[in-house]
Design an enzyme around this catalytic site. Structure first.
Site, PDB file in Angstrom:
ATOM      1  N   LYS A  75       0.809  -1.214   0.000  1.00  0.00           N
ATOM      2  CA  LYS A  75       0.000   0.000   0.000  1.00  0.00           C
ATOM      3  C   LYS A  75       0.844   1.266   0.000  1.00  0.00           C
ATOM      4  CE  LYS A  75      -4.432  -1.685   1.461  1.00  0.00           C
ATOM      5  NZ  LYS A  75      -5.675  -1.374   2.170  1.00  0.00           N
ATOM      6  N   ASP A 123      -7.064   0.152   8.192  1.00  0.00           N
ATOM      7  CA  ASP A 123      -6.759  -0.960   9.083  1.00  0.00           C
ATOM      8  C   ASP A 123      -5.301  -0.887   9.514  1.00  0.00           C
ATOM      9  OD1 ASP A 123      -9.098  -2.586   9.437  1.00  0.00           O
ATOM     10  OD2 ASP A 123      -8.968  -3.118   7.326  1.00  0.00           O
TER      11      ASP A 123
END
Length: 396
Positions: A75, A123
């Protein structure tokens, strides 16, 4: 559990905008921008010969994102990339001229960018990437975390100077709160999921992920025949599937979407042939994949390109983590977090099931591509699940 793609959209061409955003030219742009980062280097593509032998396929390769930019996750390619793109666009709008990535340290550009606020729910990994991108660009990040995010992941986000906002509930609750607060304060939402009316920025996030495909194709002599892609909201899986499809034409691989059985929103959407929000149940150890509603943008791509959807159990993911931690001839140790090994868990489950092998066409000629999407982003959790200290697993 494995099911073939049931969508009426299966096999239809990608939308023109998706072809533009995730095609070869877009991937080149993403890689060129990422190469400007002083610590850029391609992540390793590792051969897993033992896995290939035990699963009865010709080859298995895993793209190891555990060390990307020191952030421990794929990410870091998406959120940070999108923030820098948005900062450059805003500076260009205010200054009345195009602003290039190399101008981020220009005083006039910094004066504009420091007034930008971005926000997102996370998250852990996406928020860390957005925070890193904001730190690089010189703007402020506001990261919303739910109560399941560990203190270690919160600390990793805060290290980049981000404002961390804790929210009661699960990931979807954090998404709702991030949207509310960002709208109230006119902050830019940098989400890796999309909804009606909000698609451009998630496309930028996903565009950053396509750099992985460029790196893979520079190393692989042949295209893979099967790609197992773990999914939360589906953005990563959709970006990889779209870019590989647009690069490979009629030779495109089969894409198999892998989710935790406790958070399988894409699997459920396939059942309904429409994106659906599922009811949360018991949390999964695959926390980075614990999402209960798919990205509309990702669903629009995967409903066309996925071969099948499958679910894996927590013990399967933990077993995959342990297997990747073992050395193969001293060459292929991989530190995979709870979600990072889910693709391997999917391959192992499919290969051990005769019906699954037949459905996916797995055989002795299959060339499988996997992704380790995260390393030990929380070393204490990693050690508790595998019994191994990740600090000693330095790849040879």
């Amino acid at each position: 559990m494995i099911e073939r793609n049931k969508s009426i959209s299966r096999g239809k061409p990608l939308l023109a905008l998706d072809q533009e955003m995730f095609g070869p030219a877009a991937a080149v742009k993403a890689l060129e921008m990422l190469r400007l980062h002083p610590s850029y280097r391609p992540s390793p593509l590792r051969s897993l010969g033992e896995v290939a032998a035990t699963t009865g396929v010709r080859s298995v390769h895993i793209k190891d994102e555990s060390g990307r930019f020191g952030l421990g996750s794929f990410k870091s390619l998406g959120g940070a990339y999108a923030v820098v793109c948005l900062a450059l666009e805003e500076a260009g709008r205010v200054l009345g001229r195009p602003v290039l990535p190399g101008e981020l340290l220009d005083p006039d550009v910094r004066a504009v960018v420091r007034n930008i606020n971005v926000g997102c729910a996370t998250d852990g990994n996406h928020g860390r990437s957005v925070a890193a991108g904001a730190n690089l660009a010189g703007c402020q990040a506001n990261i919303f975390v739910h109560e399941g995010v560990s203190p270690e992941r919160i600390a990793a986000i805060a290290r980049f100077g981000a404002n961390v906002i804790e929210v009661d509930g699960n990931y979807d609750d954090a998404v709702a709160e991030a949207e509310r607060v960002c709208h109230a304060n006119s902050w830019i939402i940098v989400s890796d999921t999309s909804w009606p009316g909000y698609e451009r920025i998630p496309r930028l996030v996903m565009q950053g992920y396509t750099a992985m495909v460029s790196e893979i194709l520079d190393e692989m002599a042949e295209l893979p025949t099967h790609v197992f892609l773990q999914a939360g909201v589906g953005g990563f899986a959709a970006a990889i599937a779209a870019n590989l499809t647009l690069r490979s034409g009629t030779s495109r691989p089969k894409f198999i979407i892998v989710e935790p059985d406790r958070a399988a929103c894409l699997f459920a959407s396939n059942e309904a042939d429409a994106p659906v929000k599922i009811t949360p149940v018991e949390p999964t150890v695959m926390a980075m994949l614990e999402c209960y509603e798919p990205s509309m943008l990702a669903w629009g791509i995967l409903s066309r390109l996925a071969e099948a959807y499958m679910t894996v159990r927590d013990p399967d993911a933990i077993a995959a983590m342990k297997q990747l931690a073992r050395a193969e001839n001293g060459r292929s140790r991989v530190v995979a977090g709870e979600s990072g090994g889910a693709g391997l868990a999917g391959l192992l489950a499919a290969a051990s099931d005769p019906q699954g092998r037949e459905l996916l066409g797995l055989n002795a000629n299959s060339r499988v591509l996997l992704f380790n999407t995260e390393g030990a982003t929380d070393p204490s959790i990693y050690k508790s699940l595998t019994g191994v200290d990740p600090r000693i697993l330095v790849p040879a």
